[in-house]
Design an enzyme around this catalytic site. Structure first.
Site, PDB file in Angstrom:
ATOM      1  N   LYS A 114       0.811  -1.215   0.000  1.00 27.77           N
ATOM      2  CA  LYS A 114       0.000   0.000   0.000  1.00 27.77           C
ATOM      3  C   LYS A 114       0.849   1.271   0.000  1.00 27.77           C
ATOM      4  CE  LYS A 114      -4.258  -1.990   1.667  1.00 27.77           C
ATOM      5  NZ  LYS A 114      -3.970  -3.416   1.923  1.00 27.77           N
TER       6      LYS A 114
HETATM    7  C1  LIG Z   1      -4.587  -4.509   1.278  1.00 28.11           C
HETATM    8  C2  LIG Z   1      -3.808  -5.766   1.147  1.00 28.11           C
HETATM    9  C3  LIG Z   1      -4.170  -6.775   0.213  1.00 28.11           C
HETATM   10  C4  LIG Z   1      -5.422  -6.682  -0.634  1.00 28.11           C
HETATM   11  O1  LIG Z   1      -5.317  -5.719  -1.672  1.00 28.11           O
HETATM   12  P1  LIG Z   1      -6.639  -5.189  -2.399  1.00 28.11           P
HETATM   13  O2  LIG Z   1      -6.165  -4.144  -3.328  1.00 28.11           O
HETATM   14  O3  LIG Z   1      -7.526  -4.648  -1.312  1.00 28.11           O
HETATM   15  O4  LIG Z   1      -7.263  -6.349  -3.094  1.00 28.11           O
HETATM   16  C5  LIG Z   1      -3.367  -7.886   0.100  1.00 28.11           C
HETATM   17  N1  LIG Z   1      -2.266  -8.042   0.892  1.00 28.11           N
HETATM   18  C6  LIG Z   1      -1.890  -7.106   1.781  1.00 28.11           C
HETATM   19  C7  LIG Z   1      -0.684  -7.346   2.614  1.00 28.11           C
HETATM   20  C8  LIG Z   1      -2.639  -5.937   1.953  1.00 28.11           C
HETATM   21  O5  LIG Z   1      -2.267  -5.021   2.852  1.00 28.11           O
END
Ligand SMILES: *Cc1c(COP(=O)(O)O)cnc(C)c1O
Length: 457
Positions: A114
């Site tokens: 993220k």
């Molecule tokens: C947020 C997250 C996901 C999921 O991603 P999306 O874009 O919401 O599908 C997967 N793995 C981790 C470690 C995350 O923080």
């Protein structure tokens, strides 16, 4: 360059420009913003002259931004992302076995993917607000990783106040420390007496009832429905395609479906991306929808891959919009029904179109643990449970070309799961060291709008 315009998936919002999508997050009619046409991208152009990650990202995003940001703001935001990642390659691609790759997206300041999009959006938002002189109140609901990435990206931002709602005692200690120890005066952490769904419900009410805050600040959100955040994830698909001789199959560990949809965007714009597979844990509403045509919300169940414990993936609406041939009336009807009833049946031709774009698979808790053990035993690598979900799904694919599993978090963010699977705790990278010594700051509130408003002031 002319500024591209953005439509809502529900068809009842005026056209807006890129800045509007950054600042508003969600369209006024409750839909999600999508560019009114998809630009054509060419991988050779994106990578020409030995482009580094920041240059590639800037080139890829330019047709989406147009003149929607102050001059130089996009380039500066892309540079900021690269500068805050510790790996020289930013998003290194590691070949585990011939043809099976892991894309490491966790070398950023909070050790989850993220950071890639959050740092970019923070840079963009700061430039926009500096130009208009406005202040922005950003509110986000988190089950852990989003809050950490947002606090890191926005701490100290001059014109932005950040409020993070997390469910009390339901995030990992490491995730809480990452959110609560920034020391920044523009960050307010609220531990809500409730679960993640309570936090999301409060966020939605705050966004729709801004009038009640004693402030003239604009209120917005940086959850993954924000188009700027989502588009900021397309560059790593391009960077990966550039390293491979032929289009790969991408297996994406999926929660709110933002990451997987970013891969779809890259392919839709003409980049050499092969099949896309969304891998979920046992919270499998998306998988059931693609298999049966019934999109139905159930109670989210806790799993080891906590950041994927999502029962109604918000960004699915974007793929449905595309699968209807961009029929906004049909999309609005489907998602309004879904919001009311928690269940909707997708028309046959929409389902067929969805299946041409994406497949989905659900991985059990036992399979997740087994994958963490296998990858340690056979490949000598410690992986987080989210990565394990994707890698397990990736190993099932019969390889006729390269397969890439996205690795979304560093295993040290989830020490308990790693220790339970492997019998030892993962080593911490430098950005996760020393958090325990720092002073924490957060307030505990009831799960009511009044309590949250009182805390925000
Ligand atoms: C947020 C997250 C996901 C999921 O991603 P999306 O874009 O919401 O599908 C997967 N793995 C981790 C470690 C995350 O923080």
């Amino acid at each position: 360059m002319a500024s591209p315009s953005y439509v809502s998936t529900r068809g009842r919002s005026p056209l807006t420009d890129f800045a509007g999508t950054v600042i508003n997050g969600i369209a006024p009619d409750g839909g999600l913003f999508a560019p009114s046409t998809w630009p054509r991208l060419n991988l050779d152009d994106l990578t020409a002259d030995g482009a580094d990650y920041a240059t590639l990202a800037e080139r890829l995003l330019t047709p989406f931004v147009g003149e929607g940001l102050p001059a130089g703001a996009l380039a500066a935001a892309a540079r900021r992302v690269q500068a805050r990642f510790s790996h020289p390659d930013v998003v290194p691609l590691v070949e585990l076995e011939p043809g099976l790759h892991v894309l490491e997206l966790f070398h950023g300041p909070t050790a989850a993917f993220k950071d890639l999009a959050m740092q970019l959006v923070a840079g963009m938002a700061e430039s926009l607000l500096a130009e208009t002189g406005e202040r922005l109140l950003l509110v986000t609901a988190t089950s852990g990783d989003t809050g950490a990435a947002a606090v890191n990206a926005f701490a100290g931002a001059e014109r932005i106040d950040l409020v993070v709602l997390h469910p009390l005692d339901r995030v990992s200690p490491m995730q809480r420390l990452q959110m609560t120890t920034s020391g920044a005066s523009n960050v307010l952490n609220l531990a809500v007496r409730g679960d993640f769904d309570d936090c999301q419900r409060l966020l939605k009410r705050l966004l729709s009832e801004t009038g009640k805050t004693k402030t003239t600040r604009r209120v917005s959100s940086v959850n993954s429905i924000n188009w700027a955040r989502l588009s900021g994830q397309a560059p790593y698909y391009a960077a990966t395609a550039a390293k491979l001789a032929e289009p790969a199959t991408y297996v994406v560990p999926t929660g709110n479906f933002g990451d997987a949809f970013a891969g779809w965007v890259a392919r839709q714009c003409g980049l050499p991306i092969g099949d896309l597979v969304a891998a979920t844990n046992r919270n499998d509403a998306l998988v059931r929808a693609l298999h049966t045509g019934v999109y139905e919300r159930t109670q989210a169940e806790p799993t080891a891959s906590v950041s994927m414990d999502v029962q109604a993936p918000s960004n699915f609406e974007r793929l449905v919009f595309e699968a209807t041939g961009r029929d906004a009336d049909l999309t609005r009807g489907l998602f309004e029904d879904f919001n009311k009833a928690g269940r909707v049946t997708l028309p046959g031709e929409v389902l067929a179109a969805l299946r041409r774009e994406m497949s989905a698979v659900s991985i059990s808790e036992a399979e997740t643990v087994a994958e963490m053990q296998r990858t340690w035993r056979e490949n000598g690598r410690v992986i987080c449970p989210h990565t394990a979900v994707a890698l397990h799904a990736a190993r099932r694919i019969e390889r006729t070309g390269p397969v890439v599993a996205l690795s979304t978090a560093h295993p040290a963010k989830f020490p308990d799961s790693v220790e339970a699977a492997l019998g030892f705790a993962p080593e911490r990278p430098s950005q996760l060291q020393g958090l325990e010594g720092r002073a924490e700051r957060f307030e505990t509130v009831d799960a009511t709008l009044e309590a949250v408003l009182a805390a925000i002031g």
